[in-house]
Design an enzyme around this catalytic site. Structure first.
Site, PDB file in Angstrom:
ATOM      1  N   GLY A 151       0.844  -1.188   0.000  1.00  0.00           N
ATOM      2  CA  GLY A 151       0.000   0.000   0.000  1.00  0.00           C
ATOM      3  C   GLY A 151       0.875   1.232   0.000  1.00  0.00           C
ATOM      4  O   GLY A 151       2.060   1.156   0.323  1.00  0.00           O
ATOM      5  N   LYS A 203     -11.788 -11.550 -15.441  1.00  0.00           N
ATOM      6  CA  LYS A 203     -12.177 -11.708 -16.840  1.00  0.00           C
ATOM      7  C   LYS A 203     -11.548 -12.954 -17.494  1.00  0.00           C
ATOM      8  O   LYS A 203     -12.221 -13.701 -18.204  1.00  0.00           O
ATOM      9  CB  LYS A 203     -11.750 -10.461 -17.616  1.00  0.00           C
TER      10      LYS A 203
END
Ligand code: XMP
Length: 516
Positions: A57, A372
């Site tokens: 992060g 996907k």
């Protein structure tokens, strides 16, 4: 059988590569899920994770507003892997020290391994070294009690560490990115060696479990699904049909704004190869009527969107009481991404807005855990034709937003003819699957040309082809000149009314992929 008996939970601290961690783990046939770092400990515990990963992060653990997960997760008896920020957080929560490094380490670095077990099982110690990818400004300065160093790099004396008794490991580098050449090995060692997972999460097992789930949820109820000809809705239809057969009815609305032959292979597949109940509505006239005289892009989009809902509702009503709506929501739309100082990508949704709410139906979203590429794999496993599975994305408003200005039957015909040539040439040259999208756009101007001995004053086609990972950003494809040349001369020769072709060389941002 529960759908995922073993799972790795990833807590997201806002890294741009968090999704990649999940993908890399799933590629090893272990199920993995991403949750925000704020996930309450009780919920985390209830998920019964086999392992936990703390992601990277952009923050510093010492920032006032640093994202901090519940330190109680270290008491669950579950292995934990900290990556970059996650590694630093683990160190600090366990009693070590992290500081701003004098040298930021960004990009490729050489990792020297001192300990060839645990996450480094199968690797070698110095003089061998391994290329890894780093991206950090802070670094671990003092180990927490019980921890020991397992690898170093030029600027990180604690590039990897492990707890000597408990199953906690941490790496300063990013194993999920391709530049870390040992990244997959490190993740594999963590999930199989340390967490003890078995590689059992396959599309096959996913189908079995999902079929059962859909059956349990639907009972003897009826389900409808909007089939668009795109990959996601086709896979949803195939999946739900596999589970409940003719309790599913699909509605295909031809809005007259499709590419030539678009959707045909899907419709043919479902009508010829399965006994799926398909309502095929030809609403071309309706949509062209709605678009009559309209040039404003937003107004066009709205009219096409509302028109779709209107037709879909009309058809659905004819079916009587339908309790469920199946929809192709994918995992990236579901992940509650950690919006951290505005750095996380903002995903814009282009779904058929509001349909489920309006129709008061329960949703069935069998793809909501998949990426996907996994959806494509699932589609193949369910027997859908390759051509349908590898189709480029196509916008809901279709050619309506690729005709600048008013949409008329004549302009649609010009665009369709040009577009077919683009697709043929992209497919023939092998570029169709290399790019994200490639298509023609009809411009609202005419230009002067010369054909034979005569002056022409005709339409312009813009060619758009982009490379992208997720459509959030995109760059224009560096297509070979030969292909550009061939597409251009074919369009000008074969499409009556066009005398000029231009290539769009803008990236997104600041442009967008579609022109409207
Ligand atoms: P833009 O033009 O915003 O497009 O860069 C990003 C991606 O989304 C597709 N797109 C749409 N898809 N309904 C859709 O289903 C829409 O209204 C829509 N608008 C754009 C576009 O083709 C590209 O893949």
């Amino acid at each position: 059988m529960t759908i995922h008996s073993e799972k790795i939970i990833i807590l997201d601290f806002g890294s741009q590569t968090t999704q990649l961690i999940a993908r890399r783990i799933r590629e090893q046939k272990v199920y993995s899920e991403i949750h925000p770092y704020t996930l309450p400990l009780e919920q985390l515990k209830a998920m019964n994770p086999t392992g936990i990963v703390l992601s990277g992060g952009p923050a510093s653990v010492y920032d006032d507003d640093a994202p901090i997960s519940d330190p109680g997760l270290f008491e669950l008896g579950v292995p934990v892997l900290g990556i970059c920020y996650g590694a630093q957080l683990m160190m600090v929560q366990q009693g070590g020290r992290v500081e701003r490094a004098e040298h930021r380490e960004f990009g490729k670095a050489e990792l020297n391994i001192d300990y060839t077990a645990g996450i480094f099982a199968g690797m070698e110690t110095t003089p061998s070294h391994y290329q890894v990818w780093m991206s950090h400004g802070d670094r671990i300065e003092e180990l927490a009690p019980g921890f020991t160093v397992t690898a170093t790099s030029g600027h990180s004396p604690y590039a990897a560490v492990r707890h000597e008794e408990r199953p906690f490991v941490a790496v300063q580098f990013h194993p999920e990115v391709a530049h870390t050449l040992i990244g997959n090995d490190v993740l594999r060692n963590f999930i199989f060696g340390i967490c003890g997972c078995k590689p059992e999460w396959t599309m096959h097992s996913f189908i079995d479990a999902t079929v059962q789930e859909i059956k349990d949820k639907v009972g003897d109820g009826q389900v409808i699904c909007a089939l668009s000809g795109g990959v996601d809705s086709s896979v949803v239809a195939a999946m739900v049909h596999r589970a409940i057969g003719n309790q599913l009815t699909c509605i295909y609305v031809n809005n007259g704004l499709m590419r030539t032959g678009e959707s045909k292979s899907i419709i043919d597949f479902f009508t010829q190869k399965t006994d799926l109940q398909l309502i095929d509505v030809d609403a071309e006239e309706f949509f062209l009527g709605r678009l009559d005289g309209i040039s404003d892009p937003e107004e066009k989009r709205k009219r096409i969107g509302y028109g779709f809902i209107e037709i879909f509702e009309q058809e659905a009503k004819k079916l009587g009481k339908v309790k469920f709506l199946a929809q192709g929501t994918l995992y990236p739309d579901v992940i509650e991404s950690v919006v951290f100082r505005g750095k996380a990508p903002i995903k814009s949704h282009h779904n058929v807005g509001g349909l489920p709410e309006r129709m008061a139906m329960e949703l069935i979203e069998p793809l909501r855990e998949l990426f996907k590429d996994e959806v494509r794999e699932l589609g193949l496993e369910l027997g859908l034709p390759e051509e349908a599975i590898y189709r480029q994305p196509f916008p809901g408003p279709g050619l309506g937003i690729r005709i600048m200005g008013e949409v008329t039957g004549e302009r649609l015909q010009i665009l369709r003819q040009a577009d077919v040539i683009v697709l043929e040439e992209m497919k023939d040259s092998g570029w169709y699957r290399k790019v994200w999208q490639s298509f023609a756009v009809l411009l609202p101007i005419q230009t002067v040309g010369v054909m034979g001995d005569g002056r022409t004053y005709e339409h312009v086609i813009a060619l758009r082809s982009v490379d992208s990972r997720d459509a959030m950003t995109a760059d224009w494809s560096r297509l070979p000149y030969e292909i550009l040349g061939k597409i251009s001369s074919r369009i000008i020769n074969e499409v009556r009314g066009v005398n000029r072709v231009v290539y769009d060389i803008s990236s997104k941002p600041p442009s967008t992929i579609e022109w409207e």
